[in-house]
Design a protein around this motif. Sequence first.
Motif, PDB file in Angstrom:
ATOM      1  N   SER A   6       0.831  -1.200   0.000  1.00  0.00           N
ATOM      2  CA  SER A   6       0.000   0.000   0.000  1.00  0.00           C
ATOM      3  C   SER A   6       0.862   1.245   0.000  1.00  0.00           C
ATOM      4  CB  SER A   6      -0.920   0.021   1.222  1.00  0.00           C
ATOM      5  OG  SER A   6      -1.742  -1.107   1.274  1.00  0.00           O
ATOM      6  N   ALA A   7       1.516   1.517  -1.119  1.00  0.00           N
ATOM      7  CA  ALA A   7       2.359   2.700  -1.194  1.00  0.00           C
ATOM      8  C   ALA A   7       1.528   3.955  -1.008  1.00  0.00           C
ATOM      9  CB  ALA A   7       3.083   2.733  -2.537  1.00  0.00           C
ATOM     10  N   ALA A   8       2.198   5.078  -0.748  1.00  0.00           N
ATOM     11  CA  ALA A   8       1.498   6.316  -0.434  1.00  0.00           C
ATOM     12  C   ALA A   8       0.510   6.695  -1.515  1.00  0.00           C
ATOM     13  CB  ALA A   8       2.512   7.435  -0.252  1.00  0.00           C
ATOM     14  N   GLY A   9      -0.577   7.301  -1.086  1.00  0.00           N
ATOM     15  CA  GLY A   9      -1.565   7.784  -2.025  1.00  0.00           C
ATOM     16  C   GLY A   9      -2.567   6.740  -2.461  1.00  0.00           C
ATOM     17  N   SER A  10      -2.740   5.668  -1.704  1.00  0.00           N
ATOM     18  CA  SER A  10      -3.687   4.631  -2.098  1.00  0.00           C
ATOM     19  C   SER A  10      -5.093   5.203  -2.227  1.00  0.00           C
ATOM     20  CB  SER A  10      -3.705   3.505  -1.060  1.00  0.00           C
ATOM     21  OG  SER A  10      -2.475   2.838  -1.038  1.00  0.00           O
ATOM     22  N   ALA A  11      -5.743   4.856  -3.333  1.00  0.00           N
ATOM     23  CA  ALA A  11      -7.108   5.334  -3.548  1.00  0.00           C
ATOM     24  C   ALA A  11      -8.111   4.487  -2.779  1.00  0.00           C
ATOM     25  CB  ALA A  11      -7.434   5.319  -5.034  1.00  0.00           C
ATOM     26  N   ALA A  12      -7.809   3.222  -2.581  1.00  0.00           N
ATOM     27  CA  ALA A  12      -8.732   2.319  -1.890  1.00  0.00           C
ATOM     28  C   ALA A  12      -7.938   1.158  -1.322  1.00  0.00           C
ATOM     29  CB  ALA A  12      -9.791   1.822  -2.860  1.00  0.00           C
ATOM     30  N   ARG A  13      -8.504   0.508  -0.324  1.00  0.00           N
ATOM     31  CA  ARG A  13      -7.843  -0.636   0.274  1.00  0.00           C
ATOM     32  C   ARG A  13      -7.845  -1.792  -0.713  1.00  0.00           C
ATOM     33  NH1 ARG A  13      -5.101   0.841   4.557  1.00  0.00           N
ATOM     34  NH2 ARG A  13      -5.476  -1.078   5.690  1.00  0.00           N
ATOM     35  N   ASP A  14      -6.723  -2.453  -0.841  1.00  0.00           N
ATOM     36  CA  ASP A  14      -6.601  -3.577  -1.754  1.00  0.00           C
ATOM     37  C   ASP A  14      -7.137  -4.824  -1.052  1.00  0.00           C
ATOM     38  OD1 ASP A  14      -5.771  -5.677  -3.371  1.00  0.00           O
ATOM     39  OD2 ASP A  14      -3.908  -4.690  -3.937  1.00  0.00           O
ATOM     40  N   ILE A 199       4.161   9.396  -6.004  1.00  0.00           N
ATOM     41  CA  ILE A 199       3.207  10.493  -6.201  1.00  0.00           C
ATOM     42  C   ILE A 199       1.863  10.006  -6.740  1.00  0.00           C
ATOM     43  CG2 ILE A 199       5.130  12.052  -6.622  1.00  0.00           C
ATOM     44  CD1 ILE A 199       4.380  12.144  -9.559  1.00  0.00           C
ATOM     45  N   PHE A 200       1.809   8.721  -7.151  1.00  0.00           N
ATOM     46  CA  PHE A 200       0.587   8.180  -7.745  1.00  0.00           C
ATOM     47  C   PHE A 200      -0.146   7.251  -6.774  1.00  0.00           C
ATOM     48  CE2 PHE A 200       3.417   8.956 -11.385  1.00  0.00           C
ATOM     49  CZ  PHE A 200       2.608   9.777 -12.157  1.00  0.00           C
ATOM     50  N   PRO A 201      -1.466   7.161  -6.873  1.00  0.00           N
ATOM     51  CA  PRO A 201      -2.193   6.165  -6.078  1.00  0.00           C
ATOM     52  C   PRO A 201      -1.695   4.756  -6.385  1.00  0.00           C
ATOM     53  CG  PRO A 201      -3.724   7.725  -7.065  1.00  0.00           C
ATOM     54  CD  PRO A 201      -2.377   7.983  -7.694  1.00  0.00           C
ATOM     55  N   ASP A 202      -1.764   3.917  -5.389  1.00  0.00           N
ATOM     56  CA  ASP A 202      -1.304   2.531  -5.524  1.00  0.00           C
ATOM     57  C   ASP A 202      -2.413   1.720  -6.196  1.00  0.00           C
ATOM     58  OD1 ASP A 202       0.113   0.208  -5.288  1.00  0.00           O
ATOM     59  OD2 ASP A 202      -0.170  -0.003  -3.131  1.00  0.00           O
ATOM     60  N   ASP A 203      -2.617   1.970  -7.481  1.00  0.00           N
ATOM     61  CA  ASP A 203      -3.734   1.391  -8.212  1.00  0.00           C
ATOM     62  C   ASP A 203      -3.259   1.059  -9.617  1.00  0.00           C
ATOM     63  OD1 ASP A 203      -6.087   1.001  -9.772  1.00  0.00           O
ATOM     64  OD2 ASP A 203      -7.253   2.176  -8.341  1.00  0.00           O
ATOM     65  N   PRO A 204      -3.417  -0.200 -10.066  1.00  0.00           N
ATOM     66  CA  PRO A 204      -2.935  -0.569 -11.397  1.00  0.00           C
ATOM     67  C   PRO A 204      -3.815  -0.054 -12.526  1.00  0.00           C
ATOM     68  CG  PRO A 204      -4.038  -2.437 -10.394  1.00  0.00           C
ATOM     69  CD  PRO A 204      -3.989  -1.368  -9.360  1.00  0.00           C
ATOM     70  N   GLY A 205      -4.996   0.500 -12.199  1.00  0.00           N
ATOM     71  CA  GLY A 205      -5.932   0.951 -13.215  1.00  0.00           C
ATOM     72  C   GLY A 205      -5.825   2.437 -13.501  1.00  0.00           C
ATOM     73  N   PRO A 206      -6.836   3.004 -14.154  1.00  0.00           N
ATOM     74  CA  PRO A 206      -6.796   4.413 -14.549  1.00  0.00           C
ATOM     75  C   PRO A 206      -6.623   5.379 -13.377  1.00  0.00           C
ATOM     76  CG  PRO A 206      -8.526   3.259 -15.732  1.00  0.00           C
ATOM     77  CD  PRO A 206      -8.020   2.300 -14.701  1.00  0.00           C
ATOM     78  N   THR A 210      -2.989   9.449 -12.026  1.00  0.00           N
ATOM     79  CA  THR A 210      -3.080  10.850 -11.628  1.00  0.00           C
ATOM     80  C   THR A 210      -2.245  11.092 -10.383  1.00  0.00           C
ATOM     81  OG1 THR A 210      -5.322  10.994 -12.522  1.00  0.00           O
ATOM     82  CG2 THR A 210      -4.644  12.729 -10.990  1.00  0.00           C
ATOM     83  N   ALA A 211      -1.311  12.032 -10.460  1.00  0.00           N
ATOM     84  CA  ALA A 211      -0.451  12.344  -9.315  1.00  0.00           C
ATOM     85  C   ALA A 211      -1.262  12.995  -8.202  1.00  0.00           C
ATOM     86  CB  ALA A 211       0.679  13.266  -9.742  1.00  0.00           C
ATOM     87  N   VAL A 212      -1.067  12.497  -6.962  1.00  0.00           N
ATOM     88  CA  VAL A 212      -1.833  13.019  -5.830  1.00  0.00           C
ATOM     89  C   VAL A 212      -0.966  13.330  -4.611  1.00  0.00           C
ATOM     90  CG1 VAL A 212      -3.978  11.880  -6.522  1.00  0.00           C
ATOM     91  CG2 VAL A 212      -2.360  10.663  -5.037  1.00  0.00           C
ATOM     92  N   GLU A 213       0.270  12.834  -4.561  1.00  0.00           N
ATOM     93  CA  GLU A 213       1.126  13.030  -3.396  1.00  0.00           C
ATOM     94  C   GLU A 213       2.389  13.793  -3.807  1.00  0.00           C
ATOM     95  OE1 GLU A 213       0.551  12.230  -0.264  1.00  0.00           O
ATOM     96  OE2 GLU A 213      -1.339  11.196  -0.636  1.00  0.00           O
ATOM     97  N   PRO A 214       2.919  14.651  -2.928  1.00  0.00           N
ATOM     98  CA  PRO A 214       4.141  15.393  -3.260  1.00  0.00           C
ATOM     99  C   PRO A 214       5.373  14.483  -3.242  1.00  0.00           C
ATOM    100  CG  PRO A 214       3.404  15.937  -1.041  1.00  0.00           C
ATOM    101  CD  PRO A 214       2.336  15.082  -1.636  1.00  0.00           C
ATOM    102  N   TYR A 215       6.142  14.552  -4.304  1.00  0.00           N
ATOM    103  CA  TYR A 215       7.348  13.737  -4.441  1.00  0.00           C
ATOM    104  C   TYR A 215       8.350  14.010  -3.328  1.00  0.00           C
ATOM    105  CZ  TYR A 215      11.659  12.006  -6.713  1.00  0.00           C
ATOM    106  OH  TYR A 215      12.849  11.363  -7.008  1.00  0.00           O
ATOM    107  N   PHE A 216       8.398  15.238  -2.841  1.00  0.00           N
ATOM    108  CA  PHE A 216       9.433  15.616  -1.884  1.00  0.00           C
ATOM    109  C   PHE A 216       9.028  15.404  -0.428  1.00  0.00           C
ATOM    110  CE2 PHE A 216      10.208  18.123  -5.729  1.00  0.00           C
ATOM    111  CZ  PHE A 216      11.501  17.692  -6.025  1.00  0.00           C
TER     112      PHE A 216
END
Length: 292
Positions: A6-14, A199-206, A210-216
């Motif tokens: 569950s890397a940062a920015g997860s859109a939903a629980r896997d 920076i991206f949600p941990d989601d293999p789909g569409p 979309t970037a949602v978390e700050p890289y730094f």
Amino acid sequence: MAETPSAAGSAARDPRYSGTERALGTAGVAYRTVGSAEAERASLAWWDADADTYLDEHGEFLGEADFVWCPEGVREEQARLLGPSDALAEADVLELGCGSAPCARWLTAQGAGVIALDLSPEMLRHARAAERRTGLTPTLLQANAEALPLQADGFDIACSSFGALMFVPSLETVFAEVARVLRPGGTWVFSVTHPMRWIFPDDPGPTGLTAVEPYFDRTPYVEQDERGRATYVEYHRTFGDYVRALTATGFRLLDVVEPEWPEGHTRVWGQWSPLRGKLFPGTAIFRTERTH
């Protein structure tokens, strides 16, 4: 090769992790500082609880005696990131975060003398079962990569395929330990989740495009129970962080491999998928040398 659940920015629980999370009492997600002791407890509990599920899902892809660097399917037999085949024969090799140790068994089959370590007794239980099936018996140790129970200058090569580095608070501590146990001129090669994936949600789909978390933002991603105790911890580093940690601990960077998604490779592994793979990298493999 470890999988980051569950890397940062997860859109939903896997749902793939629901059984492990129930076993550990995971109640929510936080971003907070986590020290070494808490991170070790969390990683030990997570990989013990998840070992059976992980290998049921990924064991066939990883093989019993094969060296797979990443979900993109880069194999050491073709890539030769550790050096030519004759360099492995009779080399002393250390593997960090070996899991069920298929890489260590492949190295043993090439003639190397291998010590493979992991924090999880359950993962090492699977490794010993595979030893009995294959007849390949690298030395297995339960240990934390931050404090290697090994003598100095004992190895020609050290490697890690998605093992340990993303789950410890200090890269410099691990790299310094690797430098200590490597002989001068020794090779250190490791693969990790590509830093830009943070920076991206941990989601293999569409949704994962979309970037949602700050890289730094290096604040650790934490799953925790109702009492606030960590059940899973993952640390983010930028590309520059990896390079600076390597040079600070006596390594020279020789190459960075960012595997492209192979044509015809349809496997989805956590956040890795053909959709995301054709647009941006999912893995970074660092090849380095201990300076004299």
